[in-house]
Design a protein around this motif. Structure first.
Motif, mmCIF file in Angstrom:
data_model
loop_
_atom_site.group_PDB
_atom_site.id
_atom_site.type_symbol
_atom_site.label_atom_id
_atom_site.label_comp_id
_atom_site.label_asym_id
_atom_site.label_seq_id
_atom_site.Cartn_x
_atom_site.Cartn_y
_atom_site.Cartn_z
ATOM 1 N N ASP A 121 0.809 -1.214 0.000
ATOM 2 C CA ASP A 121 0.000 0.000 0.000
ATOM 3 C C ASP A 121 0.843 1.265 0.000
ATOM 4 O O ASP A 121 0.348 2.368 0.231
ATOM 5 N N ALA A 122 2.145 1.119 -0.270
ATOM 6 C CA ALA A 122 3.018 2.286 -0.381
ATOM 7 C C ALA A 122 2.710 3.024 -1.681
ATOM 8 O O ALA A 122 2.159 2.454 -2.619
ATOM 9 N N PRO A 123 3.076 4.305 -1.746
ATOM 10 C CA PRO A 123 2.773 5.081 -2.955
ATOM 11 C C PRO A 123 3.587 4.611 -4.164
ATOM 12 O O PRO A 123 4.662 4.046 -4.005
ATOM 13 N N PRO A 124 3.084 4.816 -5.367
ATOM 14 C CA PRO A 124 3.858 4.503 -6.580
ATOM 15 C C PRO A 124 4.881 5.604 -6.821
ATOM 16 O O PRO A 124 4.610 6.600 -7.472
ATOM 17 N N PHE A 125 6.073 5.485 -6.260
ATOM 18 C CA PHE A 125 7.100 6.510 -6.311
ATOM 19 C C PHE A 125 7.411 6.935 -7.756
ATOM 20 O O PHE A 125 7.325 6.148 -8.686
ATOM 21 N N THR A 126 7.844 8.178 -7.896
ATOM 22 C CA THR A 126 8.467 8.649 -9.129
ATOM 23 C C THR A 126 9.791 9.293 -8.736
ATOM 24 O O THR A 126 10.003 9.644 -7.567
ATOM 25 N N THR A 127 10.687 9.457 -9.698
ATOM 26 C CA THR A 127 11.990 10.051 -9.393
ATOM 27 C C THR A 127 11.873 11.538 -9.073
ATOM 28 O O THR A 127 12.862 12.170 -8.696
ATOM 29 N N ALA A 128 10.678 12.110 -9.208
ATOM 30 C CA ALA A 128 10.467 13.520 -8.870
ATOM 31 C C ALA A 128 9.864 13.704 -7.478
ATOM 32 O O ALA A 128 9.702 14.836 -7.028
ATOM 33 N N ASP A 129 9.522 12.611 -6.785
ATOM 34 C CA ASP A 129 8.905 12.723 -5.463
ATOM 35 C C ASP A 129 9.870 13.365 -4.467
ATOM 36 O O ASP A 129 11.079 13.104 -4.488
ATOM 37 N N ARG A 130 9.320 14.173 -3.576
ATOM 38 C CA ARG A 130 10.088 14.677 -2.443
ATOM 39 C C ARG A 130 9.869 13.730 -1.267
ATOM 40 O O ARG A 130 8.775 13.219 -1.071
ATOM 41 N N PHE A 131 10.910 13.513 -0.489
ATOM 42 C CA PHE A 131 10.785 12.638 0.670
ATOM 43 C C PHE A 131 11.685 13.154 1.782
ATOM 44 O O PHE A 131 12.551 13.992 1.567
ATOM 45 N N ALA A 132 11.443 12.655 2.990
ATOM 46 C CA ALA A 132 12.288 12.992 4.139
ATOM 47 C C ALA A 132 12.879 11.707 4.689
ATOM 48 O O ALA A 132 12.227 10.658 4.694
ATOM 49 N N LEU A 133 14.124 11.787 5.145
ATOM 50 C CA LEU A 133 14.853 10.639 5.673
ATOM 51 C C LEU A 133 15.118 10.849 7.149
ATOM 52 O O LEU A 133 15.606 11.904 7.558
ATOM 53 N N GLY A 134 14.780 9.846 7.963
ATOM 54 C CA GLY A 134 14.929 9.960 9.401
ATOM 55 C C GLY A 134 16.263 9.464 9.918
ATOM 56 O O GLY A 134 17.052 8.845 9.192
ATOM 57 N N PRO A 135 16.536 9.682 11.200
ATOM 58 C CA PRO A 135 17.832 9.334 11.788
ATOM 59 C C PRO A 135 18.038 7.837 11.964
ATOM 60 O O PRO A 135 19.139 7.401 12.275
ATOM 61 N N ILE A 178 27.738 5.802 -7.372
ATOM 62 C CA ILE A 178 26.534 5.147 -6.871
ATOM 63 C C ILE A 178 25.713 4.676 -8.070
ATOM 64 O O ILE A 178 25.367 5.482 -8.940
ATOM 65 N N ALA A 179 25.395 3.394 -8.119
ATOM 66 C CA ALA A 179 24.579 2.850 -9.209
ATOM 67 C C ALA A 179 23.121 3.214 -8.960
ATOM 68 O O ALA A 179 22.443 2.584 -8.155
ATOM 69 N N CYS A 180 22.657 4.270 -9.628
ATOM 70 C CA CYS A 180 21.289 4.769 -9.437
ATOM 71 C C CYS A 180 20.752 5.186 -10.798
ATOM 72 O O CYS A 180 20.882 6.350 -11.200
ATOM 73 N N PRO A 181 20.156 4.256 -11.558
ATOM 74 C CA PRO A 181 19.701 4.577 -12.914
ATOM 75 C C PRO A 181 18.713 5.736 -12.940
ATOM 76 O O PRO A 181 17.833 5.853 -12.074
ATOM 77 N N ALA A 182 18.880 6.603 -13.931
ATOM 78 C CA ALA A 182 17.971 7.737 -14.168
ATOM 79 C C ALA A 182 17.857 8.662 -12.962
ATOM 80 O O ALA A 182 16.809 9.252 -12.724
ATOM 81 N N PHE A 183 18.948 8.811 -12.205
ATOM 82 C CA PHE A 183 18.918 9.706 -11.050
ATOM 83 C C PHE A 183 18.716 11.147 -11.516
ATOM 84 O O PHE A 183 19.394 11.613 -12.426
ATOM 85 N N THR A 184 17.757 11.842 -10.901
ATOM 86 C CA THR A 184 17.454 13.220 -11.303
ATOM 87 C C THR A 184 17.684 14.223 -10.183
ATOM 88 O O THR A 184 17.344 15.391 -10.327
ATOM 89 N N GLY A 185 18.240 13.767 -9.055
ATOM 90 C CA GLY A 185 18.627 14.727 -8.025
ATOM 91 C C GLY A 185 17.868 14.654 -6.724
ATOM 92 O O GLY A 185 18.141 15.444 -5.818
ATOM 93 N N ARG A 186 16.923 13.720 -6.559
ATOM 94 C CA ARG A 186 16.195 13.592 -5.296
ATOM 95 C C ARG A 186 16.979 12.680 -4.355
ATOM 96 O O ARG A 186 17.092 11.476 -4.596
ATOM 97 N N TRP A 187 17.525 13.254 -3.278
ATOM 98 C CA TRP A 187 18.284 12.475 -2.317
ATOM 99 C C TRP A 187 18.163 13.131 -0.953
ATOM 100 O O TRP A 187 17.723 14.278 -0.829
ATOM 101 N N SER A 188 18.542 12.398 0.079
ATOM 102 C CA SER A 188 18.562 12.964 1.424
ATOM 103 C C SER A 188 19.573 12.203 2.266
ATOM 104 O O SER A 188 19.895 11.036 1.977
ATOM 105 N N LEU A 189 20.060 12.871 3.298
ATOM 106 C CA LEU A 189 21.025 12.288 4.209
ATOM 107 C C LEU A 189 20.622 12.660 5.628
ATOM 108 O O LEU A 189 20.205 13.791 5.892
#
Length: 371
Positions: free
Chosen positions: A49-63, A329-340
């Motif tokens: 039931d997770a969302p159908p992600f796209t490479t344009a989605d914004r997300f937040a990464l926790g500790p 980093i092997a990340c096909p079609a990476f468009t810049g959405r990342w978090s640390l």
């Protein structure tokens, strides 16, 4: 000197300033690690039931490797909160304009005790409890702008300036407006981000923060301006790289998007318009990293620049004075959405052809050399 969280360091500087009645003399931040770590993949397998992600989605990464993502359109709840395996822990927010409700949620900052959302539709900042999805606080703001990070009680925001360029600024608790930190007339800013004749083509700054202040970076020219906590320019971090242009895979993807586009009237662009747009894209110099995700530092104070290399991704690590090293980093079609966040790194990458999602979230644990 013991290790301080970014917020603790900036809070210390602020307290010293308040006690003295004037800005303190610059104090060097705590030492950072100059070692290049390893990236160890962690299997993030999202629930059905997770969302159908796209490479344009914004997300937040926790500790702890937690991830907050917008839910699929039509879902009752607006946000899904997952643990590091992909299991859904809870959901948060419903569509609306009441207390804690959301219109256009942008997951921004995910910490131990709060998931902070910038609602680009209302506009306001909403904080949820990441354990149960309940609303903690709702704060109206004067205009819809992205959140770059949380430092103690303050939020670092991407603030529009008179020149149209977004630059770092502070949002203080209880305030509806923002306090600019870096001036649009700063020499590094003026040199790197001169407006184009066509303002739609003007360069965009990639913003971020480190424990001693903020970052303003030029992804096309590969230069990172390092500023202290008062917005004073310290130095530029650079790396010698060749100009970047679109690969055949990128050009094919661009053409497919152009052919699939339909305007508000439901009409497609003409074949001549599509050909012209593709030719322009092919000839245009591409940035090495983009403004869509803020630059961040890890728990050991290393500044991470995650960008695009060919049809995949890279991470360059810096101390505040120079480069440490380069990680592919092997990340096909990476468009810049990342978090640390702390010892975790996540990127949105193209999904395998057999997947029912448009993208996958690749999660990594940052492991120190020798560990």
């Amino acid at each position: 000197m013991p290790h301080l969280r970014p917020g603790a360091w900036l809070t210390l500087v602020g307290l010293l300033s308040a006690c003295a009645g004037e800005p303190p003399a610059p104090v060097p931040p705590p030492a950072t690690s100059a070692l290049l770590p390893r990236l160890v993949p962690v299997a993030f397998t999202p629930a059905e039931d997770a969302p159908p992600f796209t490479t344009a989605d914004r997300f937040a990464l926790g500790p702890k490797g937690d991830v907050a993502l917008p839910m699929a359109q039509g879902s009752e709840r607006m946000l899904g909160i997952f643990d590091s395996t992909g299991a859904m822990r809870t959901t948060a927010g419903v569509s609306g304009e009441g207390p804690g409700e959301l219109r256009i949620p942008t997951p921004a900052v995910f910490e131990e005790d709060g998931l902070i959302i910038s609602d680009m539709g209302l506009p306001r900042v909403v904080t949820f409890d990441p354990q149960n999805g309940k609303v903690i606080a709702t704060t109206p703001i004067s205009q819809p702008i992205p959140i770059l990070g949380a430092f103690g009680a303050r939020l670092l925001m991407a603030v529009p300036t008179a020149t149209g360029l977004m630059l770092p600024g502070w949002h203080m608790p209880g305030d509806a407006d923002f306090t600019p930190l870096v001036s649009p007339s700063d020499s590094f800013v003026v040199t790197r981000f001169a407006p184009a004749a066509d303002t739609r083509l003007s360069p965009l700054a990639t913003l971020g923060a480190w424990r001693g202040g903020v970052l303003v970076a030029d992804g096309r020219g590969y230069a990172i301006g390092v500023y202290d906590g008062t917005g004073r320019f310290l130095r530029a971090l650079t790396r010698e790289v060749a100009p970047r242009f679109a690969t055949p895979t990128m050009i094919t993807a661009f053409q497919r998007r152009a052919e699939a586009y339909r305007g508000p009237d439901g009409k497609a662009h003409s074949p001549a318009r599509i050909t012209a747009d593709v030719d322009k894209f092919r000839a245009a110099q591409q940035p090495h990293f983009v403004h869509s995700s803020p630059l961040r530092e890890d728990r050991l104070g290393r500044i991470w620049i995650v960008g695009m290399e060919g049809d995949s991704a890279f991470a360059d690590l810096f101390t505040p004075t120079g480069q440490i090293g380069h990680l592919g980093i092997a990340c096909p079609a990476f468009t810049g959405r990342w978090s640390l966040n702390g010892e975790w790194l996540a990127l949105l990458c193209d999904a395998p052809a057999a997947s029912d999602r448009g993208a996958v979230l690749q999660l990594y644990r940052i492991v120190e050399s020798g560990a």
